[in-house]
Design a protein around this motif. Structure first.
Motif, PDB file in Angstrom:
ATOM      1  N   GLY A   1       0.804  -1.217   0.000  1.00 17.39           N
ATOM      2  CA  GLY A   1       0.000   0.000   0.000  1.00 17.39           C
ATOM      3  C   GLY A   1       0.837   1.266   0.000  1.00 17.39           C
ATOM      4  O   GLY A   1       0.418   2.306  -0.481  1.00 17.39           O
ATOM      5  N   ALA A   2       2.036   1.183   0.549  1.00 21.22           N
ATOM      6  CA  ALA A   2       2.968   2.311   0.597  1.00 21.22           C
ATOM      7  C   ALA A   2       4.376   1.725   0.592  1.00 21.22           C
ATOM      8  O   ALA A   2       4.573   0.565   0.933  1.00 21.22           O
ATOM      9  N   PRO A   3       5.374   2.513   0.202  1.00 24.94           N
ATOM     10  CA  PRO A   3       6.747   2.001   0.209  1.00 24.94           C
ATOM     11  C   PRO A   3       7.190   1.615   1.617  1.00 24.94           C
ATOM     12  O   PRO A   3       6.776   2.234   2.591  1.00 24.94           O
ATOM     13  N   VAL A   4       8.011   0.587   1.690  1.00 20.55           N
ATOM     14  CA  VAL A   4       8.579   0.151   2.960  1.00 20.55           C
ATOM     15  C   VAL A   4      10.075   0.452   2.900  1.00 20.55           C
ATOM     16  O   VAL A   4      10.796  -0.091   2.070  1.00 20.55           O
ATOM     17  N   HIS A   5      10.524   1.336   3.770  1.00 26.52           N
ATOM     18  CA  HIS A   5      11.923   1.767   3.815  1.00 26.52           C
ATOM     19  C   HIS A   5      12.640   0.907   4.846  1.00 26.52           C
ATOM     20  O   HIS A   5      12.299   0.932   6.020  1.00 26.52           O
ATOM     21  N   VAL A   6      13.638   0.166   4.387  1.00 29.32           N
ATOM     22  CA  VAL A   6      14.248  -0.870   5.217  1.00 29.32           C
ATOM     23  C   VAL A   6      15.612  -0.422   5.745  1.00 29.32           C
ATOM     24  O   VAL A   6      16.462   0.020   4.980  1.00 29.32           O
ATOM     25  N   LEU A   7      15.790  -0.546   7.056  1.00 31.08           N
ATOM     26  CA  LEU A   7      17.109  -0.410   7.671  1.00 31.08           C
ATOM     27  C   LEU A   7      17.656  -1.811   7.862  1.00 31.08           C
ATOM     28  O   LEU A   7      16.924  -2.734   8.207  1.00 31.08           O
ATOM     29  N   GLN A   8      18.951  -1.962   7.635  1.00 34.76           N
ATOM     30  CA  GLN A   8      19.557  -3.277   7.719  1.00 34.76           C
ATOM     31  C   GLN A   8      20.564  -3.329   8.868  1.00 34.76           C
ATOM     32  O   GLN A   8      21.101  -2.299   9.283  1.00 34.76           O
ATOM     33  N   THR A   9      20.821  -4.525   9.330  1.00 33.74           N
ATOM     34  CA  THR A   9      21.834  -4.715  10.356  1.00 33.74           C
ATOM     35  C   THR A   9      23.155  -4.150   9.858  1.00 33.74           C
ATOM     36  O   THR A   9      23.548  -4.392   8.730  1.00 33.74           O
ATOM     37  N   GLY A  10      23.803  -3.361  10.690  1.00 27.49           N
ATOM     38  CA  GLY A  10      25.084  -2.791  10.309  1.00 27.49           C
ATOM     39  C   GLY A  10      24.999  -1.429   9.659  1.00 27.49           C
ATOM     40  O   GLY A  10      26.017  -0.818   9.355  1.00 27.49           O
ATOM     41  N   ASP A  11      23.778  -0.913   9.418  1.00 26.97           N
ATOM     42  CA  ASP A  11      23.647   0.427   8.847  1.00 26.97           C
ATOM     43  C   ASP A  11      24.245   1.454   9.807  1.00 26.97           C
ATOM     44  O   ASP A  11      24.069   1.367  11.017  1.00 26.97           O
TER      45      ASP A  11
ATOM     46  N   VAL B   1      25.040   5.741  10.764  1.00 31.88           N
ATOM     47  CA  VAL B   1      24.207   6.940  10.911  1.00 31.88           C
ATOM     48  C   VAL B   1      23.877   7.549   9.546  1.00 31.88           C
ATOM     49  O   VAL B   1      22.738   7.952   9.298  1.00 31.88           O
ATOM     50  N   ASP B   2      24.851   7.598   8.648  1.00 33.97           N
ATOM     51  CA  ASP B   2      24.590   8.154   7.312  1.00 33.97           C
ATOM     52  C   ASP B   2      23.523   7.343   6.571  1.00 33.97           C
ATOM     53  O   ASP B   2      22.660   7.912   5.897  1.00 33.97           O
ATOM     54  N   ASP B   3      23.577   6.014   6.673  1.00 35.71           N
ATOM     55  CA  ASP B   3      22.568   5.159   6.035  1.00 35.71           C
ATOM     56  C   ASP B   3      21.178   5.465   6.584  1.00 35.71           C
ATOM     57  O   ASP B   3      20.199   5.536   5.835  1.00 35.71           O
ATOM     58  N   ILE B   4      21.096   5.643   7.893  1.00 36.98           N
ATOM     59  CA  ILE B   4      19.815   5.924   8.541  1.00 36.98           C
ATOM     60  C   ILE B   4      19.280   7.285   8.103  1.00 36.98           C
ATOM     61  O   ILE B   4      18.109   7.417   7.728  1.00 36.98           O
ATOM     62  N   VAL B   5      20.140   8.291   8.091  1.00 37.06           N
ATOM     63  CA  VAL B   5      19.722   9.634   7.665  1.00 37.06           C
ATOM     64  C   VAL B   5      19.245   9.605   6.212  1.00 37.06           C
ATOM     65  O   VAL B   5      18.213  10.201   5.869  1.00 37.06           O
ATOM     66  N   ASN B   6      19.960   8.893   5.344  1.00 40.10           N
ATOM     67  CA  ASN B   6      19.575   8.827   3.934  1.00 40.10           C
ATOM     68  C   ASN B   6      18.215   8.160   3.738  1.00 40.10           C
ATOM     69  O   ASN B   6      17.373   8.656   2.986  1.00 40.10           O
ATOM     70  N   ILE B   7      17.973   7.041   4.406  1.00 38.64           N
ATOM     71  CA  ILE B   7      16.696   6.346   4.210  1.00 38.64           C
ATOM     72  C   ILE B   7      15.554   7.146   4.834  1.00 38.64           C
ATOM     73  O   ILE B   7      14.446   7.167   4.310  1.00 38.64           O
ATOM     74  N   VAL B   8      15.827   7.844   5.938  1.00 38.63           N
ATOM     75  CA  VAL B   8      14.799   8.704   6.534  1.00 38.63           C
ATOM     76  C   VAL B   8      14.453   9.847   5.585  1.00 38.63           C
ATOM     77  O   VAL B   8      13.284  10.192   5.417  1.00 38.63           O
ATOM     78  N   ALA B   9      15.457  10.419   4.934  1.00 35.16           N
ATOM     79  CA  ALA B   9      15.197  11.499   3.969  1.00 35.16           C
ATOM     80  C   ALA B   9      14.312  11.012   2.829  1.00 35.16           C
ATOM     81  O   ALA B   9      13.366  11.702   2.409  1.00 35.16           O
ATOM     82  N   VAL B  10      14.572   9.821   2.332  1.00 32.74           N
ATOM     83  CA  VAL B  10      13.737   9.254   1.265  1.00 32.74           C
ATOM     84  C   VAL B  10      12.325   8.988   1.783  1.00 32.74           C
ATOM     85  O   VAL B  10      11.329   9.273   1.108  1.00 32.74           O
ATOM     86  N   ALA B  11      12.214   8.459   2.997  1.00 33.63           N
ATOM     87  CA  ALA B  11      10.895   8.193   3.585  1.00 33.63           C
ATOM     88  C   ALA B  11      10.099   9.481   3.747  1.00 33.63           C
ATOM     89  O   ALA B  11       8.889   9.517   3.481  1.00 33.63           O
ATOM     90  N   VAL B  12      10.759  10.551   4.170  1.00 34.06           N
ATOM     91  CA  VAL B  12      10.076  11.837   4.324  1.00 34.06           C
ATOM     92  C   VAL B  12       9.576  12.321   2.966  1.00 34.06           C
ATOM     93  O   VAL B  12       8.432  12.773   2.831  1.00 34.06           O
ATOM     94  N   MET B  13      10.415  12.225   1.948  1.00 33.61           N
ATOM     95  CA  MET B  13       9.993  12.670   0.605  1.00 33.61           C
ATOM     96  C   MET B  13       8.800  11.825   0.116  1.00 33.61           C
ATOM     97  O   MET B  13       7.864  12.346  -0.475  1.00 33.61           O
ATOM     98  N   ASP B  14       8.864  10.509   0.353  1.00 34.18           N
ATOM     99  CA  ASP B  14       7.735   9.651  -0.031  1.00 34.18           C
ATOM    100  C   ASP B  14       6.464  10.072   0.696  1.00 34.18           C
ATOM    101  O   ASP B  14       5.395  10.123   0.131  1.00 34.18           O
ATOM    102  N   SER B  15       6.590  10.351   1.989  1.00 32.21           N
ATOM    103  CA  SER B  15       5.420  10.711   2.770  1.00 32.21           C
ATOM    104  C   SER B  15       4.849  12.065   2.326  1.00 32.21           C
ATOM    105  O   SER B  15       3.643  12.243   2.261  1.00 32.21           O
ATOM    106  N   LEU B  16       5.726  13.017   1.991  1.00 33.16           N
ATOM    107  CA  LEU B  16       5.236  14.314   1.505  1.00 33.16           C
ATOM    108  C   LEU B  16       4.518  14.169   0.172  1.00 33.16           C
ATOM    109  O   LEU B  16       3.554  14.890  -0.105  1.00 33.16           O
ATOM    110  N   GLY B  17       4.981  13.232  -0.641  1.00 39.65           N
ATOM    111  CA  GLY B  17       4.319  12.983  -1.930  1.00 39.65           C
ATOM    112  C   GLY B  17       2.966  12.325  -1.797  1.00 39.65           C
ATOM    113  O   GLY B  17       2.147  12.354  -2.711  1.00 39.65           O
TER     114      GLY B  17
END
Length: 89
Positions: free
Chosen positions: A59-69, A71-87
């Motif tokens: 129903g909506a994109p699922v943004h996945v964090l993986q073991t070993g990610d 801080v930069d990985d987390i910030v990047n996926i959160v930024a994409v999730a925010v853009m998806d949610s704004l859309g």
């Protein structure tokens, strides 16, 4: 279209001169396994920034964090999730 076609301008122009796709930066794969192999290779061999995975088809994109990610990985996926949610609002 195959992945190499999407990212190699000469092949793209030869096989798909009618396409508006140029300099592809999003690739779609038929399965999770093939996507994992491809994005890991692109990130390692191409020195590319890989953000994801992002699972589509629900129903909506699922943004996945993986073991070993980190801080930069987390910030990047959160930024994409925010853009998806704004859309979606």
């Amino acid at each position: 279209m195959q992945a190499d076609t999407a990212v190699v301008p000469d092949i793209m122009e030869e096989r798909y001169p009618f396409s508006r796709v140029r300099d592809a930066n999003v690739l779609v794969f038929p399965s999770l396994e093939s996507a994992n192999v491809a994005y890991k290779l692109l990130a390692r061999l191409g020195n590319a920034l890989a953000i994801g995975p992002i699972l589509l088809g629900t129903g909506a994109p699922v943004h996945v964090l993986q073991t070993g990610d980190n801080v930069d990985d987390i910030v990047n996926i959160v930024a994409v999730a925010v853009m998806d949610s704004l859309g979606r609002s």
